[in-house]
Scaffold this active site. Structure first.
Site, mmCIF file in Angstrom:
data_model
loop_
_atom_site.group_PDB
_atom_site.id
_atom_site.type_symbol
_atom_site.label_atom_id
_atom_site.label_comp_id
_atom_site.label_asym_id
_atom_site.label_seq_id
_atom_site.Cartn_x
_atom_site.Cartn_y
_atom_site.Cartn_z
ATOM 1 C CB THR A 107 25.727 -37.356 11.355
ATOM 2 O OG1 THR A 107 25.499 -36.749 12.613
ATOM 3 C CG2 THR A 107 27.123 -37.893 11.277
ATOM 4 C CB THR A 183 26.512 -32.792 17.983
ATOM 5 O OG1 THR A 183 27.246 -34.018 17.974
ATOM 6 C CG2 THR A 183 25.190 -32.970 17.293
ATOM 7 C CG ASP A 184 32.069 -33.860 18.585
ATOM 8 O OD1 ASP A 184 31.011 -34.351 19.031
ATOM 9 O OD2 ASP A 184 33.094 -34.523 18.338
ATOM 10 C CE LYS A 262 27.946 -34.073 21.661
ATOM 11 N NZ LYS A 262 28.716 -34.628 20.546
#
Lengths: 461, 653
Positions: A107, A183-184, A262
């Site tokens: 994104t 980002t995951d 993360k």
């Protein structure tokens, strides 16, 4: 053709649209048992039901109309919306570094996808310049969409493709590389690239955003600026993750690809270096180093690309009362390596012993990491640990579980000799195991404690 | 041609035909083509905020916060692929937005670090009930939309909002007002301060459920606008499920005049301010149209161009304090020439305001130059003198019909400042720029933002659409409160004085009156007057120790009836009960020194008092005498006997 005219509609809703000869993007007057509605018919998200038609009314809002209430419908006009980020040619400035941006999806820059109702990436340099003109003051940008997948769909094949693409760019003399990524699994990819791309002469920066760029408060623009600045101007020639330091729009942090994780599902400042401090802080104008030792930028175009990966490596997150069948299923399915994520100092219960013994017999490589994330595996402290080592389980120091999975996959892509595998696993390539944990490597604050509250109020923005 | 600014202001005021609201009639408004519509905001009385589980209605003071965070807002594309004008303007200002967060009313959702939770069901239901009361066409499926706000009032940069119904109507005394739509939305932050490039907000109100009722521009005079605003407010309150008190209901008022533009006056919290504000706004537009005409006679927007030069502080003898400060801060000093603007800068726009204010207001908001931020050749109290002009005019190459400005500010803000001035002056050639304006207590307004368009809407990809089934809506329809217009008629039928209507409707007291009249058989006019005059007075003058529930009033009258007290004791009891809602009624009687007495006991001293009055009375008439005696006996009579009856007794004994 239907799919274009009636984008996303199915079942009853599709029937109604066809019956009244009304298209998506058609302006319509709809008479219903709840009154008359006017507006433009919009596409419908594929996973939404077939009982409603979406209409954009004159005030700009969207509403849904229950097809069972529709008495009559008439198309009175047609106007298809064109959604495009204004594209302008990315300017080239003589004295600025050349940076390559690889797109993988995610994104970082995105636009609305009517099919899913979600956002999809838009990525040409022109589009990026249209959205974030400040980038032109930082570097000269070229981009390449390597593939477009969501973060959770990134995997071994993508790691390899990326590594090779990076190798080619470096050989061509690029000054820095940025990789846009969901980002995951950003930290999995960061670890994979650390092992697959060694001795890079230039920075390789992975970046994502926690809020898609279709929102005004997105972290995407600032993350892009920070990462491009780091890629183009930083002296740190390593694989790094660049994301928000605090949740405020302030500075970014450069994390080592092997020590980053993360840590929050939605916070902007979700990426943290675990068991150590980050490499540096970065803003739009400068890099402020935190660590003194790192691999420096070089002028040559040499790099070692080691694109290996064994897909038969799994991870087993231990739970109390786990029995052998959990590990058996790995063994029965032909897995060649397993990373156990154990409790405390690196433990599993006795119920797993039979399976561990079986795994050892079959020559499966078993390594131990920690659910606590912080700290080292210490298997000499308790009998359990010693039992486990006797059954062939090898402790991995303070290597993070995900990093261990990536590394074992990478190692087993090159050799299956247990001794060699062990040697490679325990020899750090870039701090995946560190010799010491500094005192400020473990910082998980507890809210409510007065001094923490004071810190949060006065210092942490 | 030198003009006198003050005289020019008066002259232009007269020229455009400005008259005060008192003197204005429908004819006045017809002449300038007054047109107005409303956006009425109303907070809903729910336990939780709209998209997270924080408590709603828990507020904190400006300096009570646990953390601060900083955001910058960036324009993004709308769903239809366009940038919004306001968005770009606000990006130009490059504000540091600081949010002050208090843990007791804010979680990670409000600061946009957590995606939304499903919409609050309680809020949705209340909003739907009100939509039904407004006779709106209820949507089949609720789509949450993001509406961009780049001023920072929402940390996400957008407000989550959704339409529940379209095309409704409300009845006024003489006409029907059509409604465009009703939406449910999350409330925004409250601003603490906005100085230079830093704007500070607190997040206590952020995310509280709010509805917005939007009317068509059907109102043709200022009083009608207020009447519509009142009606919608009463309607909202008739559900008993909305918040009241300061800031719980706010109006955005759209105004235009013939040939003008829709201008939105933001956040009017008192309906009684509406008439003056709309009156002045219509005339401000009328004045801007006159300016447009004058300018276009001389030149055209295309040909018009300002020129400017940087000045040295040493060139002048500086006595004006803001300029001294500017010099100390090393600010840039700029002189600007506005061709053909002689007489325009001091042109009337609003009472006490001139065209120069339009420029100055924009400099503050867009270029972040704090006021005072401008000097001109048409200031009422001239700061730039003849000597200064002799220096400035040649530098600027000014002609006789030009006007000159001086501005000052930090180097990095100057390009924006000049752009802002150029832009506003060019807009003058087109009449009225679309804006949102902030209301001031004196009935005038100042520039707040460029009016945003429909381009700032974007579907919320974080939430799924919510279907509204027919039987759910039908059930809500069965349990709605009585319509406001019906209540109006009921108050009339009850013979309650008109001056009480507003209070009774705004406090939703009709059901209470109905209950008292029906169950306790007390005269409706008495109760209506009691609430509309007595209760209203007490609410304004006394402070309640704990929450005062209007149902206590029913209980009080029930007590009076059961104890067979005279109803006139209610007036004495109410202040005590209002101050101490938890006090027992018997204790209240003690406090007001009530003793049960029959008529004989009360009138026993009458003869004695009459003799006494003959000794001390100043005015020896029967009326004066009985009045004095009434005064003496009143206390004993209250609660025991009707006062008229007592007076008769006195006069006839």
């Amino acid at each position: 053709m239907n799919s274009d005219i009636f984008q996303g509609y199915k079942g009853k809703a599709l029937e109604i649209l066809k019956k009244y000869n009304t298209r998506v993007w058609g302006q319509a007057e709809i008479e219903t048992s709840r009154g008359t509605f006017k507006g433009t018919i919009l596409p419908r998200a594929e996973n939404d039901d077939d009982k409603h038609i979406v209409v954009k009314i004159i005030t700009g809002y969207n509403i849904g109309i229950d097809v069972d209430t529709i008495k009559k419908m008439k198309e009175t006009g047609y106007k298809k919306a064109k959604y495009a980020i204004p594209e302008q040619e990315f300017p080239t400035t003589p004295n600025l570094p050349n940076v390559k941006l690889f797109g993988t999806g995610g994104t970082i820059a995105s636009r609305l996808d009517y099919r899913t109702g979600a956002v999809i990436p838009a990525f040409s340099p022109g589009e990026l310049y249209g959205a974030v003109p400040e980038l032109a003051d930082i570097c000269n940008l070229t981009t390449e969409k390597v593939f477009a997948v969501f973060s959770e769909n990134m995997g071994p094949d993508q790691y390899i493709a990326l590594a090779k693409a990076i190798g080619k760019e470096i050989e061509n003399g690029i000054d820095g590389i940025v990789i846009g990524h969901g980002t995951d699994t950003l930290h999995h990819t960061a670890a994979a690239l650390t092992f697959m791309v060694q001795n890079s002469p230039v920075p390789i920066v992975l970046v994502g955003s926690q809020r898609s760029s279709d929102r005004p408060s997105s972290d995407a623009a600032l993350n892009l600026m920070h990462s491009m600045f780091a890629a183009g101007h930083s002296d740190i020639a390593e694989v790094m993750v660049c994301m928000f330091g605090p949740t405020s729009d302030d500075y970014g942090l450069l994390h080592k690809g092997t020590r980053v994780r993360k840590m929050h599902s939605s916070y902007r400042s979700t990426f943290r270096t675990i068991g150590d401090s980050p490499l540096a802080r970065v803003n739009r104008k400068q890099i402020i180093p935190i660590k003194q030792n790192y691999n420096h930028r070089r002028k040559d175009n040499k790099v070692d690309i080691l694109p290996y990966f064994n897909k038969k490596v799994g991870m087993l997150y231990f739970w109390p009362g786990m029995s052998s069948d959990a590990l058996d299923s790995f063994i029965d399915n032909g897995y060649e390596g397993v990373i156990i994520v154990g409790t405390g100092l690196g433990h599993v219960n006795k119920g797993l012993y039979p399976a561990l013994e079986r795994a050892k017999e079959k020559g499966i490589h078993i390594y131990m990491t920690l659910q606590t994330l912080w700290g080292y595996v210490h298997m000499f402290v308790y009998d359990t640990g010693r039992d486990l080592m006797a059954k062939g389980v090898i402790p991995l120091g303070n290597m993070l579980p995900e990093v261990a999975w990536v590394k074992l996959s990478w190692v087993l892509g090159q050799t299956k000799d247990p001794k060699k595998v062990k040697e490679m696993m325990l020899t750090p390539i870039n701090d995946e195991i560190t010799e010491r944990e500094p005192y400020n490597g473990y910082l998980v604050y507890q809210g409510g404690v007065p001094e923490v509250e004071e810190f949060i109020k006065k210092v942490r923005k | 041609m030198k003009i006198n600014p003050k005289k020019n202001y008066e002259k232009t005021k007269k020229e455009i035909g400005y008259i005060s609201r008192k003197k204005a009639s429908q004819k006045t408004y017809d002449k300038i083509g007054f047109m107005s519509g409303l956006e009425v905001h109303q907070q809903l009385l729910t336990k939780h905020k709209l998209f997270c589980h924080c408590p709603a209605g828990v507020f904190n003071k400006n300096n009570e916060y646990d953390a601060e965070l900083i955001r910058h807002m960036r324009p993004t594309l709308s769903e239809l692929g366009e940038y919004d004008g306001t968005a770009l303007m606000e990006f130009k200002t490059r504000k540091n937005i600081i949010y002050r967060i208090n843990n007791k009313n804010t979680c990670t959702y409000e600061i946009d670090d957590t995606p939304p939770f499903p919409i609050d069901k309680e809020a949705l239901q209340i909003a739907l009930e009100i939509s039904l009361l407004c006779k709106l066409n209820i949507v089949g499926e609720v789509h949450i939309t993001r509406k961009q706000y780049l001023d920072g009032s929402i940390p996400a940069g957008f407000q989550r909002t959704a339409i529940l119904g379209v095309e409704g109507e409300i009845p006024l005394k003489n006409k029907k007002i059509r409604l465009i739509q009703l939406s449910i939305e999350e409330d925004s932050c409250r601003e603490i301060s906005d100085i230079g490039h830093t704007r500070i907000y607190k997040t206590d109100r952020l995310g509280m459920p709010l509805i917005e009722t939007v009317t068509y521009p059907d109102m043709v005079n200022p009083d009608e606008v207020m009447e519509a605003a009142d009606y919608i407010r009463f309607l909202n309150r008739s559900t008993g499920k909305v918040r009241t008190g300061s800031g719980a209901g706010r109006e955005d008022v759209n105004v235009s005049c013939k040939g003008g533009t829709r201008v939105e006056i933001k956040g009017v919290s008192h309906n009684k301010w509406i008439p003056e504000l709309t009156h002045n706004e219509a005339f401000r537009q009328w004045a801007l149209l006159s300016i447009k005409e004058k300018l276009n006679k001389i030149t055209s927007e295309k040909k018009w161009k300002l020129n400017f030069e940087y000045l040295d502080y040493d060139m002048f003898k500086i006595t004006y304090p803001p300029l001294k400060t500017a010099r100390d801060k090393n600010y840039k000093l700029i002189a600007i020439n506005l061709p053909h603007f002689n007489g325009i800068l001091s042109h009337f726009t609003q009472p006490g305001k001139v065209f120069l204010d339009e420029i100055s207001d924009r400099l503050k908001v867009i270029a972040c130059l704090e006021k005072p931020n401008i000097l001109s050749t048409e200031d009422f109290k001239p700061i730039i003198n003849k000597k200064d002009l002799e220096i400035i005019k040649p530098i600027l190459n000014s002609n006789e019909n030009d006007a000159q400005l001086i501005i000052w500010g930090p180097k990095e803000d100057i390009p924006t400042a000049i752009e802002v001035i150029e832009e506003r002056c060019k807009m003058a050639f087109n009449g009225v720029p679309p804006e949102t304006r902030k209301s001031l207590a004196d009935g005038t307004t100042i520039f707040e933002r460029v009016l945003p368009g429909a381009d700032r809407m974007y579907p919320d990809t974080d939430s799924a659409p919510i279907p509204l089934e027919n039987n759910y809506i039908d059930n809500l329809n069965k349990n709605l409160p009585v319509e406001i217009i019906t209540r109006f008629n009921q108050l009339k039928k009850w013979n309650i004085p008109q001056d009480s209507y507003k209070y009774i409707l705004s406090k939703n007291l009709v059901p209470l009156i109905e209950k008292i009249v029906k169950n306790l058989k007390i005269d409706s006019r008495f109760i209506g007057t009691f609430l509309g005059h007595k209760l209203k007075f007490i609410e304004g003058h006394y402070v309640s120790q704990s929450k005062f529930d209007y149902n206590i009033i029913y209980k009080m009258f029930e007590f009076i009836v059961n104890e067979k007290l005279n109803i006139n004791i209610a007036e004495s009891m109410l202040p005590i009960i209002y101050e101490h809602p938890k006090m027992q009624f018997l204790s209240v009687l003690d406090i007001i020194n009530y003793r049960k007495r029959n008529i004989q006991q009360i009138t026993a001293p009458v003869n004695f008092l009459k003799e006494k009055y003959r000794e001390i009375g100043k005015k020896q008439t029967p009326e004066a005498e009985s009045n004095w005696i009434m005064g003496e006996l009143r206390k004993q009579a209250i609660g025991n006997i009707n006062l008229k009856e007592l007076k008769n007794k006195i006069q006839n004994s």
